[in-house]
Design a protein around this motif. Structure first.
Motif, short mmCIF file in Angstrom:
data_model
loop_
_atom_site.label_atom_id
_atom_site.label_comp_id
_atom_site.label_asym_id
_atom_site.label_seq_id
_atom_site.Cartn_x
_atom_site.Cartn_y
_atom_site.Cartn_z
N MET A 302 0.78 -1.12 0.01
CA MET A 302 -0.15 -0.14 -0.12
C MET A 302 0.87 1.16 -0.20
N VAL A 303 1.88 1.32 0.85
CA VAL A 303 2.59 2.44 0.90
C VAL A 303 3.93 2.61 -0.12
N LEU A 304 3.81 1.54 -1.02
CA LEU A 304 4.90 1.60 -1.93
C LEU A 304 4.47 2.23 -3.09
N GLY A 315 7.94 2.58 -11.52
CA GLY A 315 6.92 1.63 -10.98
C GLY A 315 5.55 1.92 -10.98
N LEU A 316 4.49 1.18 -10.54
CA LEU A 316 3.02 1.58 -10.57
C LEU A 316 2.71 2.99 -9.94
N GLY A 317 3.46 3.31 -8.89
CA GLY A 317 3.13 4.76 -8.30
C GLY A 317 3.60 5.77 -9.22
N SER A 318 4.66 5.72 -10.13
CA SER A 318 5.31 6.62 -11.12
C SER A 318 4.22 6.58 -12.08
N PHE A 319 3.99 5.38 -12.48
CA PHE A 319 3.03 5.22 -13.87
C PHE A 319 1.38 6.03 -13.60
N VAL A 320 0.97 5.78 -12.28
CA VAL A 320 -0.20 6.66 -11.89
C VAL A 320 -0.15 8.16 -12.20
N TRP A 321 1.11 8.65 -11.57
CA TRP A 321 1.10 9.99 -11.51
C TRP A 321 1.60 10.70 -12.87
N GLU A 322 2.45 9.78 -13.66
CA GLU A 322 2.57 10.47 -14.97
C GLU A 322 1.25 10.20 -15.89
N GLU A 323 0.40 9.40 -15.51
CA GLU A 323 -0.81 9.30 -16.53
C GLU A 323 -1.92 10.52 -15.85
N PHE A 324 -1.78 10.84 -14.68
CA PHE A 324 -2.48 11.91 -13.99
C PHE A 324 -1.97 13.45 -14.51
N GLN A 325 -0.66 13.37 -14.78
CA GLN A 325 0.01 14.73 -15.19
C GLN A 325 -0.35 14.64 -16.50
N ASN A 326 -0.46 13.38 -17.41
CA ASN A 326 -0.57 13.55 -18.78
C ASN A 326 -1.87 14.15 -19.21
N GLY A 327 -2.84 13.70 -18.64
CA GLY A 327 -4.02 14.28 -18.88
C GLY A 327 -4.79 13.78 -20.13
N GLY A 328 -4.16 12.92 -20.75
CA GLY A 328 -4.77 12.27 -22.16
C GLY A 328 -6.39 11.88 -21.96
N SER A 329 -6.80 11.45 -23.19
CA SER A 329 -8.23 11.26 -23.28
C SER A 329 -8.59 9.77 -22.46
N ASP A 330 -7.50 8.98 -22.58
CA ASP A 330 -7.33 7.56 -22.02
C ASP A 330 -6.79 7.43 -20.58
N SER A 331 -6.21 8.66 -20.09
CA SER A 331 -5.20 8.54 -18.80
C SER A 331 -6.19 8.17 -17.77
N ASN A 332 -7.42 8.74 -17.67
CA ASN A 332 -8.26 8.26 -16.54
C ASN A 332 -8.58 6.78 -16.50
N ALA A 333 -8.88 6.03 -17.77
CA ALA A 333 -9.00 4.85 -17.77
C ALA A 333 -8.02 4.08 -17.44
N LYS A 334 -6.54 4.33 -17.81
CA LYS A 334 -5.47 3.80 -17.37
C LYS A 334 -5.05 3.82 -15.81
N ILE A 335 -5.57 4.87 -15.35
CA ILE A 335 -5.31 4.92 -13.85
C ILE A 335 -6.14 3.91 -13.07
N ILE A 336 -7.53 3.77 -13.69
CA ILE A 336 -8.30 2.74 -13.11
C ILE A 336 -7.82 1.31 -13.26
#
Length: 367
Positions: A302-304, A315-336
């Motif tokens: 969880m803390v990782l 890692g996954l944390g970096s992936f989530v943050w990059e997608e959030f910053q990216n703001g692409g049309s499918d970024s929200n779906a990739k975060i889910i």
């Protein structure tokens, strides 16, 4: 001795192997007795999943409508009715350029998962091509004692899952190396347990952000002048320090609560401290220790994500943050998609720990 006649009956293949295999399979009566319960559990689970997907679909549809209405109204206010009508038509057409950025639909998440897998296959193909192109050069560099040329392109989503698993495994190992020995020592001595109690109570609730900053300060100082990337080391140590407390507390509790009769038998047998710990105390305390270890694994995973996000390590944390910053049309779906993967991996890690606990403990734990 004479040979048997040609038409002599041939002995059938022995069935001992099949009979031996049957020992490892559950009895038919046991399967029949459990079948109704399994069917009921599966039915309830599938029904709850259907309700969850329905609520998700309805919520996404409602939020989509709210976001679309707000965007049309804003366009009318800023650019006039004609521009508002064009925006409404654009949203109705499903064009990416004017799509409301809100909670994605389940179908969009499934599509995003497919895109991430396709991206992984493309990156894996590039890695293979790069490895083939640099194979001869790397062989020469190896003969010269030089480091090989490695692929430094963008990691795929699957690669980042592997990185996160490696980080949490090293962090979990660090937590065990710290928590189990200290837990055994303070569990054997009441004075030490009282002396360490304040430290445990003070440091146990500290936020992962604070641990990350503390570890960053220490590692940065110890690695002055080094060109190596320390983000992985910082993440591992931070994960270990954040998650070790449950194992520490449970190890101390398990050791201190060992049946006194077992200790009296060890004293009568004149066992040394090493044999006393490994043959009497630890086997008795394993159920409690493993309960703490299961909590530690869950906390570590969880803390990782938060630590990777803050440390900007792969890692996954970096992936989530990059997608959030990216703001692409499918970024929200990739975060889910990442959210579901994080949850499933956490569940599997807990099941693995439970399976190991069942194998090493003489008491059957409840899953």
């Amino acid at each position: 001795m004479g040979q048997p006649p040609f038409d002599a009956p041939v002995a059938s293949a022995p069935k001992a192997s099949l009979a031996g295999l049957g020992r490892y399979l559950p009895a038919r009566s046991k399967v029949r007795s459990r079948f109704p319960g399994v069917v009921r559990t599966l039915g309830i689970s599938l029904a709850s999943m259907a309700v969850f997907l329905l609520l998700w679909q309805l919520s996404a549809s409602y939020l989509y409508g709210v976001e679309a209405a707000a965007r049309i109204e804003r366009t009318v206010q800023e650019q006039g009715p004609e521009a508002g009508a064009e925006m409404e038509a654009c949203i109705a057409s499903g064009a990416v350029s004017c799509k409301p950025n809100t909670l994605p639909f389940p179908s969009e998440v499934v599509h995003a998962a497919g895109l991430l897998l396709a991206d992984h296959r493309a990156i894996s193909s590039k890695k293979a091509e790069f490895g083939a192109e640099t194979a001869e050069l790397n062989a020469v560099r190896e003969e010269q004692g030089l480091d090989p040329i490695v692929y430094t392109g963008r990691p795929s989503f699957v690669d980042q899952i592997g990185t996160s698993l490696k980080t949490v495994a090293v962090g979990f190992l660090i937590s065990l190396l710290i928590a189990v020995p200290i837990g055994i020592v303070i569990g054997l001595n009441d004075t030490l347990r009282i002396a360490f109690n304040w430290m445990i109570q003070v440091f146990k609730p500290v936020s992962p952000v604070v641990w990350l900053l503390l570890v960053f300060m220490i590692v940065k100082t110890l690695t002055l002048g080094s060109d190596s990337d320390t983000s992985f080391l910082i993440s591992c140590i931070s994960v270990g320090l954040c998650s070790m407390w449950a194992t520490l507390v449970n190890t101390s509790l398990g050791v201190s609560s060992v049946n006194k009769d077992y200790l009296n038998v060890a004293r009568v047998l004149n066992l040394g401290i090493g044999k006393k710990i490994f043959k009497v105390i630890l086997p008795s305390a394993i159920p409690v220790i493993f309960t703490g270890m299961r909590i530690t694994v869950s906390v570590a995973w969880m803390v990782l994500i938060a630590i990777e996000l803050l440390a900007q390590s792969p890692g996954l944390g970096s992936f989530v943050w990059e997608e959030f910053q990216n703001g692409g049309s499918d970024s929200n779906a990739k975060i889910i998609v990442a959210m579901f993967v994080i949850g499933l991996v956490g569940f599997l890690l807990d099941r693995i720990m439970f399976w190991v606990q069942q194998r090493v403990s003489f008491e059957k734990a409840v899953g």
